[in-house]
Write a protein that holds these residues in place. Structure first.
Motif, PDB file in Angstrom:
ATOM      1  N   SER A 120       0.857  -1.183   0.000  1.00  0.00           N
ATOM      2  CA  SER A 120       0.000   0.000   0.000  1.00  0.00           C
ATOM      3  C   SER A 120       0.894   1.233   0.000  1.00  0.00           C
ATOM      4  CB  SER A 120      -0.909   0.018   1.229  1.00  0.00           C
ATOM      5  OG  SER A 120      -0.143   0.114   2.423  1.00  0.00           O
ATOM      6  N   ASP A 122       1.038   5.215   1.145  1.00  0.00           N
ATOM      7  CA  ASP A 122       0.440   6.282   1.943  1.00  0.00           C
ATOM      8  C   ASP A 122       0.516   7.572   1.119  1.00  0.00           C
ATOM      9  OD1 ASP A 122      -0.225   8.306   3.678  1.00  0.00           O
ATOM     10  OD2 ASP A 122       1.178   7.712   5.249  1.00  0.00           O
ATOM     11  N   GLN A 130       3.741  -0.140   2.720  1.00  0.00           N
ATOM     12  CA  GLN A 130       3.534  -1.217   3.677  1.00  0.00           C
ATOM     13  C   GLN A 130       3.056  -2.465   2.953  1.00  0.00           C
ATOM     14  OE1 GLN A 130       4.262  -1.004   6.933  1.00  0.00           O
ATOM     15  NE2 GLN A 130       4.933   1.121   6.661  1.00  0.00           N
ATOM     16  N   LEU A 132       1.060  -5.597   1.690  1.00  0.00           N
ATOM     17  CA  LEU A 132      -0.339  -6.019   1.679  1.00  0.00           C
ATOM     18  C   LEU A 132      -0.361  -7.527   1.464  1.00  0.00           C
ATOM     19  CD1 LEU A 132      -2.144  -3.261  -0.434  1.00  0.00           C
ATOM     20  CD2 LEU A 132      -2.490  -3.764   1.983  1.00  0.00           C
ATOM     21  N   GLY A 133      -0.608  -8.281   2.523  1.00  0.00           N
ATOM     22  CA  GLY A 133      -0.572  -9.726   2.429  1.00  0.00           C
ATOM     23  C   GLY A 133       0.848 -10.220   2.221  1.00  0.00           C
ATOM     24  N   ASP A 172      -6.670  -6.594  -3.448  1.00  0.00           N
ATOM     25  CA  ASP A 172      -7.467  -6.269  -2.272  1.00  0.00           C
ATOM     26  C   ASP A 172      -6.616  -5.447  -1.311  1.00  0.00           C
ATOM     27  OD1 ASP A 172      -8.492  -6.855   0.639  1.00  0.00           O
ATOM     28  OD2 ASP A 172     -10.165  -7.433  -0.676  1.00  0.00           O
ATOM     29  N   LYS A 173      -7.142  -4.303  -0.874  1.00  0.00           N
ATOM     30  CA  LYS A 173      -6.366  -3.384  -0.046  1.00  0.00           C
ATOM     31  C   LYS A 173      -6.121  -3.916   1.366  1.00  0.00           C
ATOM     32  CE  LYS A 173      -5.114   0.154  -1.055  1.00  0.00           C
ATOM     33  NZ  LYS A 173      -5.718   1.476  -1.237  1.00  0.00           N
ATOM     34  N   LYS A 174      -6.742  -5.057   1.715  1.00  0.00           N
ATOM     35  CA  LYS A 174      -6.514  -5.645   3.036  1.00  0.00           C
ATOM     36  C   LYS A 174      -5.736  -6.958   2.954  1.00  0.00           C
ATOM     37  CE  LYS A 174     -10.600  -3.616   5.260  1.00  0.00           C
ATOM     38  NZ  LYS A 174     -11.877  -3.904   5.977  1.00  0.00           N
ATOM     39  N   THR A 175      -6.104  -7.794   1.990  1.00  0.00           N
ATOM     40  CA  THR A 175      -5.517  -9.141   1.935  1.00  0.00           C
ATOM     41  C   THR A 175      -4.444  -9.290   0.873  1.00  0.00           C
ATOM     42  OG1 THR A 175      -7.280  -9.914   0.458  1.00  0.00           O
ATOM     43  CG2 THR A 175      -7.643 -10.157   2.830  1.00  0.00           C
TER      44      THR A 175
END
Length: 413
Positions: A120, A122, A130, A132-133, A172-175
């Protein structure tokens, strides 16, 4: 002749790629005492070292100049293609690292681990990336080029090793990354891992301007020309079962990078065998190979929306060539810009910073990033040589002239 999907799946499983384990992440090494907050954007390239691949991030100032910030572990290993003699451009490719401004994500290949890593970005501090997964399998060998779709929701990779071809993922922005069904496609090339080249190797992957096709370039082995492989992209993101092979125009040999010619259903492809090629996917009547006199290996390209021109870099001469393509797809050389002799200019990207286009060129020969302000057509000015070597050494980051690769910019929306 293409491999069947069943045969491709077997090779992937047999080589252990389906369960490739990521390299343990070793963290971040700061290359400055003061990170730039609210920078206009960031620039990224990779060290591509065999023991640990790292993403180097530099902040972009309001005037387009750069400041090195940090090196972040990519969670995988780099690799150098098989070539004699050994030299820069380890992956024989463009697009080894790619950012999506709309998606606010960054992806990189780890060719020595056969994986892809996603980060990701910032937007307030774009050098702060950072994971992501975890890194995911490229579903092939020697991944060397990546492309995002327009909104950054899909990512596709080009593998250039023994198991070669393409594969696509949802973002996916989380996984992180998830392999998409019906996108694993073989090129069926007779290659090695690491890939042998530059001749006969894969080069670059991009989406067409409308997103309805996925294109992969493959260099020829003189006197046999290469090709651009074209898959149709369905509404669900799946790819056609087979690709259409588009040969270079007469005189073309080694399709390398591909840059979309806006509004024309065409691309400009660098061609180190001649200079560059124009591929007209519409009528095909305007396809042409264009000679650059004195060129050595013109391999990388990008487009400036402000000057409406293309900018090509040559690893052998360290010259940037500005090219214009008119409405009839007729191409002409506008001007050439000599960079430092021996700079070995390779990957490049162009970003719009406060209304002006800036060109960033990785120069592993001098271990610098060369920065050019594209003030107007035919009027590019060199404004900075960003030193990589000294800050990298001070931070304990390994830099090798032969391994450095990639160039992509992120600009805050």
């Amino acid at each position: 002749m293409q491999l069947s999907l069943a045969a491709l799946a077997y090779l992937v499983a047999a080589s252990g790629l389906a369960s490739a384990l990521p390299l343990e992440r070793r963290g971040t090494k700061m290359m400055t005492s003061k990170t730039r907050f609210n920078a206009a954007g960031a620039l990224y390239f990779i060290t591509n070292e065999p023991d640990e691949n790292m993403v180097i991030a530099a902040s972009i100032n309001s005037d387009g100049t750069l400041n090195l910030d940090r090196a972040v572990s990519a969670g995988g290993r780099g690799a150098h293609g098989l070539t004699d003699p050994l030299g820069p451009d380890a992956l024989f490719a463009q697009g080894a690292i790619k950012a999506s401004a709309k998606g606010q994500v960054l992806a990189t290949v780890n060719p020595g681990s056969n994986t892809i890593s996603l980060f990701s970005i910032d937007p307030k501090t774009p050098t702060n990336i950072q994971p992501l997964g975890d890194p995911v399998s490229s579903e092939g060998e020697f991944p060397m080029s990546l492309t995002f779709n327009t909104d950054g929701s899909r990512l596709c990779v080009l593998n250039g090793g023994t198991v070669n071809g393409v594969n696509c993922y949802t973002v996916d922005k989380k996984t992180g990354l998830t392999a998409m069904p019906n996108t694993l496609r073989s090129l069926g090339l007779n290659q090695t891992t690491p890939a042998t080249g530059p001749a006969g190797s894969t080069s670059h992957i991009i989406f067409s301007e409308d997103g309805k096709q996925l294109l992969a370039s493959v260099k020829g082995v003189p006197p046999n020309p290469g090709m651009i492989a074209v898959w149709d992209v369905a509404d669900d993101g799946s790819l056609s079962a087979d690709f259409k092979a588009v040969a270079p125009p007469s005189g073309g040999l080694l399709p390398f990078s591909m840059t979309v010619i806006p509004g024309k259903n065409a691309v400009l492809s660098t061609d180190p065998g001649v200079g560059f090629d124009v591929f007209d996917f519409g009528s095909g009547n305007s396809s042409a190979a264009v000679k650059i006199d004195g060129q050595n290996a013109t391999c990388w390209s990008s487009f400036s929306s402000k000057t409406d021109n293309f900018y090509l870099s040559d690893i052998g001469t360290s010259i940037v060539t500005e090219v214009h393509v008119d409405d009839n797809l007729k191409a002409s050389i506008v001007k050439q810009y000599q960079q430092t002799q021996g700079a070995a200019t390779i990957d490049n990207d162009i970003a719009t910073i406060n209304g002006k286009d800036m060109m960033y060129v990785l120069a592993p020969g001098t271990q610098t990033v060369e920065v050019l302000a594209l003030n107007s057509p035919g009027n590019a000015k060199h404004v900075q040589s960003l030193n990589i070597a000294s800050p990298a050494k001070a931070a304990g980051v390994t830099i090798n002239t032969n391994n450095l690769q990639g160039m992509t910019a992120f600009v805050r929306q």
